[in-house]
Each structure stands twice: as C-alpha cells, then as structure tokens.
Design a protein around this motif. Structure first.
Motif, mmCIF file in Angstrom:
data_model
loop_
_atom_site.group_PDB
_atom_site.id
_atom_site.type_symbol
_atom_site.label_atom_id
_atom_site.label_comp_id
_atom_site.label_asym_id
_atom_site.label_seq_id
_atom_site.Cartn_x
_atom_site.Cartn_y
_atom_site.Cartn_z
ATOM 1 N N LEU A 195 -60.036 -69.170 -2.672
ATOM 2 C CA LEU A 195 -58.807 -69.879 -2.348
ATOM 3 C C LEU A 195 -59.093 -71.371 -2.316
ATOM 4 C CD1 LEU A 195 -57.595 -67.653 0.593
ATOM 5 C CD2 LEU A 195 -56.948 -67.503 -1.790
ATOM 6 N N LEU A 207 -61.003 -63.119 -3.948
ATOM 7 C CA LEU A 207 -60.821 -64.315 -4.758
ATOM 8 C C LEU A 207 -61.112 -65.568 -3.971
ATOM 9 C CD1 LEU A 207 -57.465 -63.282 -6.391
ATOM 10 C CD2 LEU A 207 -59.730 -63.298 -7.444
ATOM 11 N N LEU A 263 -63.894 -80.879 8.715
ATOM 12 C CA LEU A 263 -62.935 -81.134 7.634
ATOM 13 C C LEU A 263 -61.975 -79.956 7.460
ATOM 14 C CD1 LEU A 263 -65.344 -82.728 5.022
ATOM 15 C CD2 LEU A 263 -63.540 -83.877 6.276
ATOM 16 N N ARG A 276 -50.770 -72.795 4.907
ATOM 17 C CA ARG A 276 -50.807 -73.779 3.822
ATOM 18 C C ARG A 276 -52.228 -74.015 3.329
ATOM 19 N NH1 ARG A 276 -47.168 -77.868 5.375
ATOM 20 N NH2 ARG A 276 -48.412 -79.361 4.244
ATOM 21 N N LEU A 277 -53.163 -73.324 3.939
ATOM 22 C CA LEU A 277 -54.565 -73.548 3.624
ATOM 23 C C LEU A 277 -54.842 -73.386 2.142
ATOM 24 C CD1 LEU A 277 -57.406 -72.482 5.859
ATOM 25 C CD2 LEU A 277 -57.616 -71.843 3.501
ATOM 26 N N GLN A 278 -54.133 -72.446 1.553
ATOM 27 C CA GLN A 278 -54.420 -72.093 0.173
ATOM 28 C C GLN A 278 -54.392 -73.245 -0.803
ATOM 29 O OE1 GLN A 278 -52.766 -69.050 -2.469
ATOM 30 N NE2 GLN A 278 -52.869 -67.857 -0.604
ATOM 31 N N ASP A 279 -53.341 -74.061 -0.752
ATOM 32 C CA ASP A 279 -53.296 -75.114 -1.757
ATOM 33 C C ASP A 279 -53.781 -76.455 -1.239
ATOM 34 O OD1 ASP A 279 -49.972 -74.384 -1.295
ATOM 35 O OD2 ASP A 279 -50.827 -76.217 -0.482
ATOM 36 N N ALA A 280 -54.142 -76.509 0.021
ATOM 37 C CA ALA A 280 -54.530 -77.804 0.556
ATOM 38 C C ALA A 280 -56.035 -77.944 0.754
ATOM 39 C CB ALA A 280 -53.814 -78.050 1.874
ATOM 40 N N CYS A 281 -56.734 -76.832 0.765
ATOM 41 C CA CYS A 281 -58.132 -76.895 1.150
ATOM 42 C C CYS A 281 -58.998 -77.461 0.030
ATOM 43 C CB CYS A 281 -58.617 -75.509 1.525
ATOM 44 S SG CYS A 281 -60.303 -75.528 2.070
ATOM 45 N N LEU A 282 -59.891 -78.365 0.424
ATOM 46 C CA LEU A 282 -60.782 -78.989 -0.543
ATOM 47 C C LEU A 282 -61.886 -78.054 -0.998
ATOM 48 C CD1 LEU A 282 -61.811 -82.539 0.619
ATOM 49 C CD2 LEU A 282 -60.658 -81.883 -1.465
ATOM 50 N N PHE A 283 -62.240 -77.141 -0.133
ATOM 51 C CA PHE A 283 -63.402 -76.313 -0.422
ATOM 52 C C PHE A 283 -62.958 -74.929 -0.881
ATOM 53 C CE2 PHE A 283 -64.406 -79.218 3.000
ATOM 54 C CZ PHE A 283 -65.545 -79.826 2.527
ATOM 55 N N PRO A 284 -63.454 -74.489 -2.006
ATOM 56 C CA PRO A 284 -63.123 -73.125 -2.409
ATOM 57 C C PRO A 284 -63.820 -72.118 -1.493
ATOM 58 C CG PRO A 284 -63.975 -74.427 -4.242
ATOM 59 C CD PRO A 284 -64.247 -75.187 -3.004
ATOM 60 N N VAL A 285 -63.032 -71.270 -0.887
ATOM 61 C CA VAL A 285 -63.568 -70.266 0.032
ATOM 62 C C VAL A 285 -63.008 -68.919 -0.387
ATOM 63 C CG1 VAL A 285 -63.933 -69.729 2.459
ATOM 64 C CG2 VAL A 285 -63.191 -71.990 1.817
ATOM 65 N N ARG A 286 -63.766 -67.873 -0.179
ATOM 66 C CA ARG A 286 -63.273 -66.547 -0.546
ATOM 67 C C ARG A 286 -62.284 -66.023 0.495
ATOM 68 N NH1 ARG A 286 -65.351 -64.755 -5.211
ATOM 69 N NH2 ARG A 286 -67.147 -65.986 -5.787
ATOM 70 N N GLU A 287 -61.386 -65.176 0.017
ATOM 71 C CA GLU A 287 -60.329 -64.635 0.868
ATOM 72 C C GLU A 287 -60.840 -64.078 2.186
ATOM 73 O OE1 GLU A 287 -58.723 -61.808 -1.785
ATOM 74 O OE2 GLU A 287 -56.885 -62.946 -2.158
ATOM 75 N N GLU A 328 -68.878 -73.415 -4.216
ATOM 76 C CA GLU A 328 -68.120 -72.498 -3.374
ATOM 77 C C GLU A 328 -68.670 -72.630 -1.967
ATOM 78 O OE1 GLU A 328 -68.479 -68.312 -4.390
ATOM 79 O OE2 GLU A 328 -68.003 -67.813 -2.329
ATOM 80 N N ALA A 351 -63.577 -64.604 3.681
ATOM 81 C CA ALA A 351 -64.150 -65.632 4.542
ATOM 82 C C ALA A 351 -63.048 -66.427 5.223
ATOM 83 C CB ALA A 351 -65.058 -66.545 3.729
#
Lengths: 869, 392
Positions: free
Chosen positions: A762, A760, B86, B96-107, B33, B109
């Motif tokens: 994130l 997914l 960044l 905390r990366l999950q809700d703070a990151c600006l860039f959507p990245v795959r798990e 992405e 990665a």
C-alpha cells in the motif's frame, strides 16, 4: 513542428491547507512547456480539487521535446490577489505561497516503440516542503515523422542504465564509446542568487539540471544515430558541481544497435568509436597522472588528435571488432557470455587539475578527458588488450581542485558474430589465460598453469572492474572486499594543493592495491570483480576506497595462508598469526570454498579434455588448503607457495590487525557488489552514515579504517531480521566532507530467496519496485519503457520543524523514491531497475536550523509480464 | 479542526521524545519496501526512548541473532523511530493511509501497525471513562502514567486515540462498531472496546466514584457492549436508524409506559410469582434467607433501577446505583454469583407473569425483556468483579 503534446489535468488530492480560516485551499494549475503556458480554473475551497480540464495542446519541435520537461505547478489563488496580502495574510502558513510542482520528462515517450502516453498520480514536490499532495495528469504525445537530415534532435535513441544487454533485446552491433558533456553556469553561484528566495533559486537550479540532462541525452543520441546505432547501454550520467566555475553534466555510454530478440539469443559486441578530442592540452598547472599500480609501466602515449566525423568509418566498421580506435571503451560491466576472450587486468589513470572559470570550459574539459582516456588505452595495450571493458569515469572536486579518474579492465573481445554463431559453451577458463609477455609482464606478477584446462598460463591474482563473466568456473560464495586508504595532507591552496595531491596519489594507489590483494588472500580468494574506486579530497587529507566482489577462480592457483614474519615481539606475532589462521579457516567455511570438490566436478563434467594438472589437483583432495600442492612444474612459482607478510615494526602489526577488522563473517549473510541474478524478494535500500573524524591530522588511517568497517558492520546488523539474505549490487560512495566528517552513502538490494508475505503493498504507487540490480524479483523483465533521471533539491530553513537533520534527510530520500515510483507507474512500469543514487550532497548547519540536500537518482523503468494468478 | 489540534499535539509529543543536542552523526536507512521491526515498534508505541528500548531489547536477546553492539542497536532503533514518527501522521487517519503514505507497506503490516498503535492499556482508558476528553484531562495524564508506571507519551497517545475516535464517530449515523472499523481499520475486538469507551463517554456514565474503583475497563466494556447491543439504535429490536451512541428513544418511551411495574401492586405480584418459582429452584440457603428477610426492598430497588433508564440523569448513575442498591447488600448477605444470576433470571420470568405485563401488548413485553436481559448481564458481571475484588 514534429510533435504535439496534449495534457489533461484531472484532479489533485491531499493538498496542504493554505487558508487556515476555512481549512482549505483555492488551487489552480499552471502548465508550461517550451514557450507556451496555460492555466486552469481555480478550484475553490478544496483540498481534493477536481478540474477535469480539456486537453491543453503544446506544439514543439523535436529539439525542444528532448530538452524541455513539462512543468506543472499548482498554486494557491489567494497569493495572487491583492486583497489577500492585506486581509488574510495572518491566516497563511508562515511562508504564504503554495507552489508545488511536477516536472515530467517527455523523453520516455519519444522512444520508437514505447507508449505515447502516460497518466497517473504524480506527487507534487516543493523544494522547501517536500511532497504536498498528488496531482492526476494525462499526457499524450503525437509525433510526426521528420526526414530532415540536418536535424539537431535524436528521437528514438534509447538509453539504458543497465550495464549489460537489456533482456529481450539482441545486440546487433557494438559500435563504441560515446561521451558528451555540457557546461553551464550554476545559478546557485550567480549574483541573482542574492536576490531570489531559496525556493526560486532551487527551482531555477532544478529546471536547469533537467534541461541540461535533456540536452545531453539529445547530443549523445545524435552521436549514436551518426554511428548507425539505436541505443546506449551502460549509460552513466554525472553531475560535476564545480562551484564557481559552473556545472558540468557528463554522460558516457556504449553505443549499440539493438533489435528485439525473438529467442533468448545472446548478444555481442564490437568496438569502434568516436572521440571528440584535439584541442589544446589543458592549461592546468599540475597534471601529473598517476597510473594504477597494475599498470605503472604504461607510458602515456601522446594521443593523436583524430577529429572523427561522426558518420565516417562507421558504416565500414561493421561487426568486425578488433579495430583499434581512439577510445575502445565499453562502459558495460556485464558482457554477453562468451564475448570476453581474455581479461588482462585493471587499468586506471588519474589526473589532477585546477578549475578556472573560463569561457572555453567545455573544450578544456573535453581535452582533459581525452588525455586521460589516451592513457588508459595505453595501459590496456601493455596488457596486450585492445579493449577496455567495465569502463567508468569519475571526478572528485574540492574547491578549485578536480581529480579526474578513469578506470576499466583491459580485455580482448571475441567477434560478435563468432559468439552468436558458436554452439559450443564458452570456455570456463580461457578468458583468464594471459596474453601479455610472461617474461616481461606489465607489472610484477607470477604465473602458473591453468588449473582447469592445464594448458594456458594464468596470473596468481586478477583484479577487474567488470562483473564476473558468467562462464568462468568459480567455487564457493563471493565476498565483498574493500580497501580503504586515508592519507593526511597539508591544507594548501591552489597549485600547491594540486601538487601535494598528485604527489601522494601513487603511494595511495600502491597501498590500495596491496590491501586489496591481502584481503583477497585472507579470504581465500584470487579474483576481484566489479572493482570501483572512489576518491575524496578534503582539506586535511585524501581518502580513497576501492570496493569489489572477491571470488575464488578455479583456474587461478589457490592462495595460501599468509605467514607473518617479524623481528619484533614474537609472542605478539604468534598471537596475530593465530588470529590470521582462524580468520582464514572461518572465511573458507563461510564462503564454502571447497576447491578440490569444485575442480573434481569440472573435470567430471568436461571429461577427457581435462589435463592431468587438474586431475592431480583433485586427487590431492582433502582440505582446500591442500589444493596449493598442485604442481605447476615449469612455471616460475617460487614466491607463490609462500605468501609472506613481513612486519617491520609494531605499527605494521597494527595494520595487519586492521586488515582483519571488517564486517562479521556470517553463514546467513553475504555481501557482493554484483547484481543478484534471480530472487524471490528484492528490497532496495539506501544507507547514509556520517560521523566526525576526531583528529584528522593524527594517525587516523586506522580510525578511518575502523569507522568504515563499523559502517559495514552496522549495515549487516541492519538486516538482522531479514536473514538469510544477500546484500547485492552494493555501491559505496564514501567521502570526507569539508567539516572532516566521514560520510558513506551505500545503496544496494537486500535479496532473499523466499517470497514476501503479507499481501499487496500500500502507499503511493507502491506497487513499483525499485532495485539496484537488473533483475526485479520473481519475474523477468518484459519490456524497457525508458530511463528516468531526476535531480532533486530540497531545502529547509527550520531543521527543527522537520525533526532534525536526520529526519530531514530521511524524509527527503523517502520522498524522492516515492516520486520515482509514481513516474514509473505513470509510464506503465512495474519496476525501476539499475536504480541508483548517484549524488547525495547534504549541506547542513544545525545551529542555524538550515539544511539543503541535493539528490540525483536514475534508473530504467521496466514492465514485468503479467503475473499468472 | 480536531485534525489540526491532533497534529499540534503529536508534534509537541515528538519534541518531547527527541534528544536535545544536535547530532553530527547520521545513520539513516531507507528501504524500497518498509519492513517493520516489530520489537522497535512496540517500544515506540510504549513511549520508550531509543536508548531505553535498546536496553530492554538487549535484555530480551536482540543481540543474539546477529553480532553487534548495543550502540548499533540504539542507532537502528532511532532509525526505526524516525520512520514511525513519519508514519504517525498517517496512522491518525488510517482510512486515507493508502494514498498518502510515503512508504510502501504490505497490507498485513498496515493492519498490524494500526492495531498496535490503537491498542491501549486498560487502566489508562479506565481512568478516562466518564471524563471530558479535553486539554485539562490530557494534562492530568501524568498521574495516570505514574500510577500505572507507563510512559507519559504512551498515555497521551492513548488519550489522543480515544479522543480522535470519539470525535470521528460522534456525529455519524449507523453502527458504532461498524463506523469505527470503517474509519480506523481496526480489528473487531478493538473496535468494540473503542465503541464501549465512546458510548460510556458519550452517555457520561458515572464511573469515577471511589465505590466503583473495583470495576476494570473490561467490566465496563462488557456492560457497555451489552447496552449498545440492546438499547441503542443498532440493536436488532430497533426499527429506526440513528446514532449508535444514543439510546433508542422509542425504547425509552416504551419503557416509560411500563412505569406501573414499579408500583406496589405489581411488586407484590412479582414477589408472589418469584416466591413460588424459587421454591422449585431455590437459591443457596443464605441467599434464600436474605431474600425472605428483605424481599420488599430488594424488588423495589431492582425494578426502580430497570425503570431509571428513562431519565438520563438516573441512567448516568446506573453503575453507582447497581453497586449501592444491589451489589453491596447482596455481598453483605453472602449471595454467590450463581444466586444472583439465577435470581435475576427468575425475576425476569416472574415479572412477565404479573397482570401488568400480561395485560400489556406483545411489544411492551418485548420492551421489558430488552430492558432486563442486558441489565441482568451487567449486574452479574459487576457482582462477579465485586466479589473478586473482595477476595483480593
């Protein structure tokens, strides 16, 4: 009082530290909608405060609901208390206050069948610092029915940026062109600007833009309702920042009446219209419209000032549709299959005006546009066509000069009913047969017999602004075709400048056209679709780029290899000819242009109906080049057999060479302007490229060309890790800035046929996909939830702290995309389609450490069906 | 406050990497992405400037897959670097990366980004072991960088990472490895290495003496993990719950009660048992001869080392004592690794049969094993490295 909005503030997270001593923030929230406002309690010492408030209620009428956005501000309590300024000031961030906000446009909640609520995490955006945490909000809307006939609101009209009929909807009626514009003073240019802080000024501007946008949609909606429609498709929104003379927000679209389809039935069209025209013709001094070369013969017909009542005629207009009205324009570029009866060609009109600050600005703008639309319609008539599809209007502003341009494709449409009732597959070539007189065509063109059916006669080349109609028989892969023309000009002011620009326009148009044609032929193609032209006037010159998707239409004759003729250096000539030949054969290979085979396949599938013309063609077999041998006996085909380019001198040799300079031809990478159909993986991208022009006055046409070609090349290079892929729905926004820098903003989708691996996504609302095209990967669209439109302003007074101009802009783009994703997610959407970056304005001054960026983004929020897992 | 200082550190680092002249050119790519160019990420982690990275990657064949120039590659890398700069803020708080990151990245990665970011060069961390992780140490990294021909930024990153991990788990209860994995989302092997480094740093083991120079980070990590597994609070023999980086206090108290093992009579007894056991399974001839000659001293040193854990000062010198008291004499006498391993096993068995231990409770006997098993493993590891370093 037909609407009640209820808002609940739940919590916030990742707030910035405002009090360095306690490493925390005392945050509270201020809510504002219309004239009412509320405040929450202060959440002491927390970067992740919880409020869980009661519902705050706002009562508003429809008009306000449409115009106003819900404004939510998070503030630090200390900045309000007096002791703070004395006691703790030292511990504050340099700029002391903390305000970050969210604007929530309520329009998506107003749709009749849409959901009435949204909730989720919204990024807190600050014009000076970007995103500063998120806030969790729930919004609910209760609407009461309103039967007032004289209302000023237009609840329930849906707007689609999507340039075709939305998936899951059936087109009942195509009602016609709608346009509206609102003019306002730009706060940036008012005296108060000198007193306000940058933040206050940016916020005032953002608020104004959001309100104007709301007003514009409401007014457009009223027109649509008046015409008996319920939606606008192919909606286009433009912000013309005219500087001193204010801001013009323009919207154009196609009014339609839609209904949710039960089956995947096809749709259709009809054109009637309404135009708000009349008025005195603009007082602008130099208004010399320059026609497109394809239609220079078109005479400007004086438009009859028809003041149309919105409701008049519309009821009778009904589904019949060859009614010729004032503006038979369709902004959709992708029409339902079978609807296009005939494609004429590109029609365009431009007009150069001077901006004067005057109180009757809206009327003047309306008059300018009516004038130019009348011209476009006249050009379309010259093609024997009653309608203009793929219609678009753009402006280009340089100081007090504005160039208005309108372009589209002259076309004849079938009746919507016929299309929907017909069970036969639409003809794969009929739309290409010419309707206009062959003895006196509206522009120089040669004709031949249609290679598919052998009956009609077709032009040797076709340029169109609409997308390739799905039913047309093509062969091979499409390719991006881009023509670029740069003309240096004197640095003049006012009227002299306007005259200079309008004098040059016809020459530029001519060159643009011939570049497009030559590039098409070099690639072995004969049709260009999705053509967009973009103009930019700088003090030192004029840049015009035209970009489209080249295709090989089977019905049209195959282009032959260009033969170069010159009286100059013959050795040079032959080496150039060799280069050309190599390019041509390589291009055929890369784009899989196997005409003979494709024609054979068509004749096999349609059996007896195929005439001997195409049969003889497929017999001739062999290499695609031989297809040229197809003998259209009775038509004037003399010049067509040889495509001769005569080069008068070495300078033209250079130009010829420049034509060959472009992005690399690769099997694994395709570029196209049309949206991709189905894919497994779509990744939206934005590229912003800028480089200075060394010497704008010199013979920089070549320099501009090679810089732009390099930009395209570097874009291909950027995707080297994603091969094989297609860069689809490409959109170029090229301009020359005031500092004579060449700047391109390129958006598009990187489309692949393999599903992405790795689990997914994130990140903030990262499950929401953005795509420039209309089809999110993998799954079809289930439901449209509404359109989003944001105008962001971001500024910084210390570019260095942001890591330089590049990092500043990069962050800014990433943040804007994150905000869009969050809003879409809160509405319940899983993707944003037709996502578009319509305005990117970067004003930077690295030596002073200052930069400001204006961004306008828009798109349709869509829901996807639940994935079977 | 450590977050704050880390932030200032990282920003100073960014400036050191940036090209100074203000660039009129723009070349920015933002994608929906984030798809990471792992080659560029590696060069970024290693602290190469875009131009250097472009050269390195060109040599590795980066321009072969797609036509392009080295300059294009440099721009691309610079663009990627901007994203990494960044992202860096978030990589420092991975949980905390999950809700703070600006860039959507795959798990997957994300996991890889974190793993590569936290990976370190063994020599760098080897240098840091036993040192206070303060600003002075950070300044001294220049030497380390030069000696190992690494980029200074890369060394600083490794220092900052170690310090960040150290500070984050310093006060936490529970399993050290578990805490590190939960907070930093690291794969097990990497979390174990960090745990070892944190453990050694926390116990302030002496590791920097010249005599210990032959020991690599991996040797230390191996030993530290043995110690964590057996001597700390997370050991399976430990009943109470406390901080992992401390030795189990109950265990140390129990060990004190075995002081008698170091006394003359006990040693005599051990020697007797040992001699008879060794007759059944003798060591190599040279080792046997050496044992015969100096058994008294050897046994005393070994037993003292085992009992030295009870005072923290002696614990700190564990590695130094091992090398000085055991490893060096053995090596001079020509013991092989097998000899040492076998000798230590026999010693453990022999000690159990002494009357001191026989008389002790079951629990005390267990304590003796808990002491000796990891210690033997450490000694063997150290001896093996010592011999290797001699050969080389």
């Amino acid at each position: 009082m037909p609407g009640r909005v209820r808002v609940k503030i739940l919590s916030a997270r990742n707030l910035p530290v405002m009090d360095r001593a306690s490493y925390s923030t005392d945050a509270f929230v201020e809510l504002k909608l219309g004239n009412a406002s509320y405040k929450t309690e202060v959440a002491r010492r927390s970067l992740n405060p919880q409020w869980n408030t009661e519902w705050f209620k706002f009562e508003l009428d429809d008009e306000e609901l449409q115009d106003e956005a819900l404004q939510i501000r998070v503030l630090d309590y200390d900045t309000y208390s007096s002791h703070d300024a004395i006691g703790k000031a030292n511990y504050k961030n340099s700029d002391g206050t903390f305000t970050a906000q969210v604007y929530i446009d309520l329009n998506p909640l107003l749709g009749k069948d849409g959901s009435r609520g949204m909730s989720g995490w919204f990024p807190l955006y600050d014009t000076m610092h970007g995103i500063r945490g998120d806030i969790q909000i729930s919004v609910n809307l209760d609407l009461f029915s309103d039967t007032n006939r004289y209302r000023e609101s237009s609840l329930g009209v849906k707007f689609f940026y999507h340039p075709g009929v939305p998936v899951g909807q059936t087109l009942l009626q195509l009602l016609g062109f709608v346009e509206e514009l609102v003019v306002n003073d730009d706060p940036e240019y008012q005296w108060i600007e000198k007193l306000r802080t940058s933040r206050a000024s940016n916020e005032a501007r953002q608020r104004l833009f959001s309100r104007l946008n709301g007003q514009l949609q409401r007014k457009l909606g009223l027109r649509v309702l008046g015409m008996g429609g319920n939606a606008v498709i192919g909606y286009r929104l433009h912000f013309d920042l005219e500087g001193e003379s204010g801001i013009v927000v323009r919207g154009i679209g196609t009014a339609v009446s839609l209904t949710a389809s039960k089956s995947a039935a096809h749709l259709a069209t009809e054109t009637s219209l309404t135009v708000q025209s009349s008025l005195s013709v603009a007082a602008a001094p130099a208004a010399e419209p320059a026609g497109d070369p394809a239609a220079t013969n078109g005479t400007l017909e004086q438009q009859s000032a028809v003041q149309q009542q919105q409701s008049a005629d519309v009821a009778d207009a009904g589904p019949g549709f060859n009614k010729l009205l004032d503006t038979p324009f369709v902004t959709m570029s992708c029409l339902p299959t079978g609807l296009v009866a005939s494609l004429g060609g590109t029609v365009a009109a431009k007009s150069v005006k001077l901006l004067v600050h005057s109180p009757d600005a809206p009327d003047a703008r309306d008059a300018w546009w009516s004038e130019i639309r009348a011209e476009v319609r006249a050009h379309a008539r010259a093609f024997g066509c009653s309608t203009v599809i793929g219609y678009n209007e753009e402006t280009c502003i340089a100081d007090d000069l504005i160039v208005l341009s309108a372009y589209g494709t002259a076309a004849k449409l079938n009746s919507l009913e016929d299309v929907q009732n017909s069970h036969q597959p639409p003809s794969s070539c009929r739309a290409l047969h010419v309707l206009y007189s062959q003895s006196s065509p509206p522009f120089p063109v040669s004709f031949s017999r249609c290679a598919v059916c052998g009956r009609g006669s077709v032009p040797d080349i076709l340029l169109a602004t609409s997308d390739t109609p799905a039913e047309l028989a093509t062969c091979g892969q499409p390719a991006l075709i881009q023509a670029r023309v740069w003309r240096p000009k004197r640095d003049a002011k006012g009227e002299a400048n306007a005259r200079e620009v309008s004098d040059r326009l016809p020459f530029i148009e001519y060159e643009l056209h011939s570049q497009l044609v030559q590039k098409l032929r070099l690639r072995g193609m004969n049709g260009l679709f999705g053509l967009r032209t973009r103009m930019s006037v700088a003090s030192c010159g004029i840049l015009v780029t035209a970009t489209g998707t080249g295709v090989h239409l089977l019905a049209l004759p195959a282009p032959c290899e260009p033969q170069l003729v010159s009286k100059g250096d013959q050795r040079l000539l032959s080496s150039l000819q060799a280069k050309v030949s190599e390019f041509v054969s390589r291009s055929r290979e890369v784009h899989c242009l196997d005409r003979a085979q494709a024609l054979a396949a068509i004749s096999a599938s349609s059996g007896a109906s195929v005439s001997n013309a195409s049969a003889s063609n497929s017999d001739s077999g062999g290499a695609a080049e031989d297809a040229e041998a197809s003998p259209p006996i009775d038509l004037q085909s003399n010049q067509r057999d040889n495509f001769i380019i005569s080069l008068a001198d070495d300078c033209e040799t250079d130009e010829m060479e420049a034509l060959l300079v472009d992005y690399p031809l690769m099997d694994s990478l395709q570029l196209t302007c049309s949206p991709a159909c189905r894919s497994e993986d779509t990744n939206f991208f934005v590229r912003i490229l800028r480089c200075p022009l060394d010497d704008p006055e010199a013979n920089s046409s070549r320099q501009v060309n090679s810089l732009l070609a390099d930009m395209l090349h570097s874009t291909c290079f950027h995707f080297r890790h994603s091969l094989p892929c297609t860069l689809a729905a490409l959109h170029f926004h090229t301009e020359v800035t005031d500092e004579s820098c060449l700047q391109t903003v390129l958006t598009g989708d990187c489309v692949r046929q393999t599903a992405p691996q790795g689990g997914l996504l994130l990140g903030t609302a990262s499950g929401v996909l953005l795509c420039s095209g209309c089809h999110p990967p993998g799954r079809p669209v289930a439901n449209y939830l509404g359109n989003l439109d944001f105008f962001f302003i971001r500024e910084t007074s210390s570019v260095r702290d942001c890591g330089g101009s590049q990092a500043f802009l990069h962050t800014c783009l990433a943040e804007v995309m994150a905000v869009v994703r969050a809003h879409a997610a809160a509405l319940g959407g899983q993707a944003v389609t037709s996502f578009h970056l319509s305005e990117v304005l970067l004003l930077d001054n690295p030596s002073r450490g200052h930069a400001q960026c204006l961004l306008n983004v828009c798109g349709d929020v869509v829901q996807l069906p639940v994935a079977e897992a | 406050t450590h977050q704050q200082s880390a932030a200032t550190l990282s920003s100073s680092r960014r400036h050191s990497r940036q090209c100074p002249p203000p660039c009129m050119n723009l070349d920015i790519s933002v994608t929906g992405e984030l798809r990471i160019d792992w080659d560029a990420y590696r060069t970024w982690v290693n602290g190469l400037a875009p131009a250097e990275a472009a050269q390195v990657l060109t040599r590795a064949g980066a321009l072969k897959t797609c036509p392009g120039s080295i300059d294009m590659l440099r721009c691309e890398i610079a663009n990627e670097y901007r994203v990494f700069d960044l992202l860096e803020r978030h990589l420092q708080v991975p949980d905390r990366l999950q809700d703070a990151c600006l860039f959507p990245v795959r798990e997957s990665a994300v996991r890889r980004l974190i793993e590569l970011y936290y990976q370190f060069d063994a020599p760098v961390v080897r240098d840091l072991l036993g040192k206070k992780l303060n600003a002075k140490t950070r300044r001294d990294l220049e030497d380390t960088a030069e000696r190992n021909s690494l980029a200074l930024v890369s060394c600083r990153r490794q220092f900052d990472n170690l310090r960040r991990v150290f500070k984050a788990v310093e006060e936490l209860k529970g399993s050290l490895v578990g805490n590190i994995r939960a907070l930093f989302l690291l794969p097990e092997h990497l979390a174990k290495e960090y745990a070892a480094a944190v453990f050694l740093t926390n116990q302030r083991f002496e590791t920097s003496k010249r005599k210990l120079g032959f020991l690599s980070f991996n040797d230390f990590a191996h030993c530290a993990n043995q110690m964590i597994a057996h001597w700390s609070y997370s050991s399976k023999d430990c009943a109470s719950q406390d901080m992992d980086q401390d030795l189990d206090a109950n265990f140390l108290r129990d060990l004190k009660e075995l002081k008698a093992m170091g006394e003359r009579e006990a040693l005599e007894e051990i020697r007797g048992q040992l001699a008879s056991k060794l007759q059944l399974a003798p060591l190599s001839q040279t080792a046997m001869a050496d044992f015969e000659a100096g058994h008294k001293q050897l046994l005393r040193r070994l037993t003292q080392l085992a009992l030295s854990l009870t005072t923290s000062k002696d614990t700190r010198d564990f590695f130094l004592d091992t090398v000085e008291q055991l490893v060096e004499p053995w090596s001079q006498a020509g013991w092989t690794c097998n000899d040492v391993e076998q000798f230590l096993a026999t010693y453990r068995a022999a000690a159990k049969e002494t009357s001191t231990l026989m008389r002790a409770t079951k629990a005390r006997q267990k304590t003796w094993d808990r002491m000796l098993v990891p210690m033997s493993a450490c000694i063997v590891k150290i001896y093996a490295s010592y011999l290797n370093s001699r050969e080389a």
